[in-house]
Design an enzyme around this catalytic site. Structure first.
Site, mmCIF file in Angstrom:
data_model
loop_
_atom_site.group_PDB
_atom_site.id
_atom_site.type_symbol
_atom_site.label_atom_id
_atom_site.label_comp_id
_atom_site.label_asym_id
_atom_site.label_seq_id
_atom_site.Cartn_x
_atom_site.Cartn_y
_atom_site.Cartn_z
ATOM 1 N N ARG A 131 -67.574 54.678 -7.004
ATOM 2 C CA ARG A 131 -66.925 53.819 -5.727
ATOM 3 C C ARG A 131 -68.129 53.461 -4.873
ATOM 4 N NH1 ARG A 131 -63.306 55.604 -0.844
ATOM 5 N NH2 ARG A 131 -62.413 53.515 -0.165
ATOM 6 N N HIS A 139 -68.880 49.744 -3.403
ATOM 7 C CA HIS A 139 -68.932 49.435 -1.906
ATOM 8 C C HIS A 139 -70.292 49.105 -1.375
ATOM 9 C CE1 HIS A 139 -64.884 51.218 -0.238
ATOM 10 N NE2 HIS A 139 -64.842 50.923 -1.342
ATOM 11 N N ASN A 161 -64.787 52.516 4.653
ATOM 12 C CA ASN A 161 -65.813 53.674 4.273
ATOM 13 C C ASN A 161 -65.652 54.964 5.113
ATOM 14 O OD1 ASN A 161 -67.163 52.059 2.469
ATOM 15 N ND2 ASN A 161 -68.493 51.156 3.708
ATOM 16 N N HIS A 203 -59.693 53.051 -11.116
ATOM 17 C CA HIS A 203 -58.642 54.030 -10.712
ATOM 18 C C HIS A 203 -58.101 54.885 -11.484
ATOM 19 C CE1 HIS A 203 -58.361 51.295 -6.570
ATOM 20 N NE2 HIS A 203 -59.689 51.933 -6.756
HETATM 21 C C1 HEM Z 1 -59.367 46.084 -6.346
HETATM 22 C C2 HEM Z 1 -59.809 46.339 -4.838
HETATM 23 C C3 HEM Z 1 -59.774 47.700 -4.690
HETATM 24 C C4 HEM Z 1 -59.168 48.459 -3.472
HETATM 25 C C5 HEM Z 1 -58.116 47.838 -2.373
HETATM 26 C C6 HEM Z 1 -59.291 49.920 -3.459
HETATM 27 C C7 HEM Z 1 -58.996 50.895 -2.528
HETATM 28 C C8 HEM Z 1 -59.339 51.907 -2.627
HETATM 29 C C9 HEM Z 1 -58.685 53.104 -1.994
HETATM 30 C C10 HEM Z 1 -57.867 52.874 -0.579
HETATM 31 C C11 HEM Z 1 -59.147 54.355 -2.402
HETATM 32 C C12 HEM Z 1 -58.860 55.612 -1.760
HETATM 33 C C13 HEM Z 1 -59.951 56.070 -0.790
HETATM 34 C C14 HEM Z 1 -59.595 57.295 0.102
HETATM 35 O O1 HEM Z 1 -58.157 57.650 0.152
HETATM 36 O O2 HEM Z 1 -60.527 58.042 0.498
HETATM 37 C C15 HEM Z 1 -59.953 54.096 -3.529
HETATM 38 C C16 HEM Z 1 -60.610 54.995 -4.213
HETATM 39 C C17 HEM Z 1 -61.527 54.849 -5.360
HETATM 40 N N1 HEM Z 1 -61.812 53.603 -5.876
HETATM 41 FE FE1 HEM Z 1 -60.960 51.783 -5.252
HETATM 42 N N2 HEM Z 1 -60.347 49.929 -4.685
HETATM 43 C C18 HEM Z 1 -60.611 48.746 -5.175
HETATM 44 C C19 HEM Z 1 -61.365 48.522 -6.292
HETATM 45 C C20 HEM Z 1 -62.144 49.526 -6.891
HETATM 46 C C21 HEM Z 1 -63.284 49.219 -7.830
HETATM 47 C C22 HEM Z 1 -63.648 47.788 -8.143
HETATM 48 C C23 HEM Z 1 -63.826 50.431 -8.197
HETATM 49 C C24 HEM Z 1 -65.082 50.642 -8.950
HETATM 50 C C25 HEM Z 1 -65.359 49.963 -9.753
HETATM 51 C C26 HEM Z 1 -63.008 51.321 -7.646
HETATM 52 C C27 HEM Z 1 -63.446 52.803 -7.571
HETATM 53 C C28 HEM Z 1 -62.422 53.854 -6.932
HETATM 54 C C29 HEM Z 1 -62.544 55.067 -7.113
HETATM 55 C C30 HEM Z 1 -63.202 55.498 -8.220
HETATM 56 C C31 HEM Z 1 -61.930 55.782 -6.223
HETATM 57 C C32 HEM Z 1 -61.520 57.297 -6.220
HETATM 58 C C33 HEM Z 1 -62.959 57.726 -5.401
HETATM 59 C C34 HEM Z 1 -62.996 59.197 -4.948
HETATM 60 O O3 HEM Z 1 -61.998 60.063 -5.713
HETATM 61 O O4 HEM Z 1 -63.877 59.729 -4.322
HETATM 62 N N3 HEM Z 1 -62.223 51.012 -6.638
HETATM 63 N N4 HEM Z 1 -60.141 52.835 -3.800
#
Ligand code: HEM
Length: 343
Positions: free
Chosen positions: A64, A68, A96, A195
């Site tokens: 992530r 970002h 973030n 995800h």
């Molecule tokens: C399509 C649009 C996307 C949205 C709206 C989005 C949104 C989010 C949100 C809201 C979270 C939870 C954050 C939290 O509660 O702390 C999250 C977690 C995560 N996102 Fe996305 N995301 C998107 C695309 C992506 C992409 C492109 C990747 C990587 C290639 C990604 C990888 C991750 C990962 C692995 C997590 C878990 C992180 C953790 O456990 O620390 N996301 N994302």
């Protein structure tokens, strides 16, 4: 092999043609550190393996960070910079703040690399390698990471607020934000497949549980059993920072179950579920395809990760190789020319 000769191999040309020319950046190369830091990938992998022993989520957090980073002024390590006289840190942007994590592990990787090959590996490249190693360690695909990014000397908090997608945005907005950085609809669906591991805080999806359209309702696309489970995890009077798995079935494994979750209305974020539930959306066929065939998902995911990793990179003599990933070198070395303590 130099980057130019890599990109001119038959395979490189073929892939560049198939991918609209964006796979091979003219200056990045998978062999960039072969002469200067040949163990770079195994050093990064080793630090992540150690971190995973006490934090099963860390790989997800690291990929992530790369996402970002790349979406805001390109993959230049800007997301890692702390506030300073000259830096308005992206860490404090809404997408973030209180949610990005893994900075300590990035610092551990940087320390290990500075010990093995001082002043060679950029923080932007650390994020790209860490993303690949994290996916592979979780059971996902491996790929040759293109390398040679340099670190930026600026950050863009406003850009982070504007450019990063939000979990409640509609598919058309998500597509636009991906298109703004040169990524298409297939990239959106494939990369959302990240995800398949990691966690999210209740505040990122609780509107779906209690107040979806402002009249105390829930999101009708949420599977009712899953809705009840999530309401148990995220009480209405809760703090909002409670965590749950992004993939309810295989939370720490990188696989294609994320896509079958969408087919059963068990996507966690609204932005996930919309990829399957938005009437008439061209994302639906892609979700079905990736759900039916993990090999197809993995192949597309790799292509999209490489495209994302190429966004507006600094190369050659642009930028710098940061001494400390959280500080530009001018801040690490004071105006007196002396090395100052880092954080
Ligand atoms: C399509 C649009 C996307 C949205 C709206 C989005 C949104 C989010 C949100 C809201 C979270 C939870 C954050 C939290 O509660 O702390 C999250 C977690 C995560 N996102 Fe996305 N995301 C998107 C695309 C992506 C992409 C492109 C990747 C990587 C290639 C990604 C990888 C991750 C990962 C692995 C997590 C878990 C992180 C953790 O456990 O620390 N996301 N994302």
């Amino acid at each position: 092999m130099s980057s130019s000769s890599y990109c001119s191999t038959v395979i490189g040309l073929l892939l560049a043609f198939l991918l609209g020319g964006s796979l091979c950046n003219a200056q990045l190369s998978p062999t960039f550190y072969n002469e200067t830091c040949s163990n770079v990938s195994s050093i990064v992998r080793g630090v992540i393996e150690t971190a995973l022993l006490t934090d099963s989520r860390i790989g997800a957090s690291l990929i992530r960070l790369h996402f970002h980073d790349c979406f805001v002024d390109g993959c230049d390590g800007s997301v890692l910079l702390n506030n300073s006289d000259t830096i308005e840190s992206e860490k404090e942007a809404a997408p973030n703040n209180n949610s990005l994590r893994g900075f300590g592990v990035v610092d551990d990787i940087k320390t290990a690399l500075e010990s093995a090959c001082p002043g060679i590996v950029s923080c932007a490249d650390i994020l790209a390698i860490a993303a690949e190693e994290s996916v592979s360690l979780a059971g996902g695909p491996s790929w040759d990471v293109l390398l040679g990014r340099r670190d930026g000397t600026t950050a863009n908090r406003t850009g982070a607020n504007v450019s990063l997608p939000a979990p409640f945005e509609a598919v058309d907005i998500l597509k636009q934000k991906f298109s703004d950085v040169g990524l298409n609809t297939t990239d959106l669906v494939a990369l959302s497949g990240a995800h398949t591991f990691g966690r999210a805080q209740c505040l990122t999806f609780s509107a779906r549980l209690y107040n979806f359209t402002g009249v105390g309702d829930s999101d009708p696309t949420l599977n009712s059993t899953y809705l009840a489970t999530l309401q148990g995890i995220c009480p209405q009077n809760g703090t909002g920072i409670e965590l749950t798995n992004l993939d309810l079935n295989t939370p720490d494994t990188f696989d294609n179950i994320y896509f079958s979750n969408l087919q059963t209305n068990e996507g966690l974020l609204q932005s996930d579920q919309e990829l399957f539930s938005t009437n008439g959306s061209d994302t639906i066929d892609i979700v079905n395809n990736f759900s039916a065939n993990q090999t197809t998902f993995f192949a597309n995911f790799v292509v999209s990760m490489i495209k994302m990793g190429n966004i507006s990179v600094l190369t050659g003599t642009e930028g710098e190789i940061r001494q400390n990933c959280a500080l530009v070198n001018a801040a690490t070395y004071g105006s007196d020319g002396l090395l100052h303590s880092s954080i």
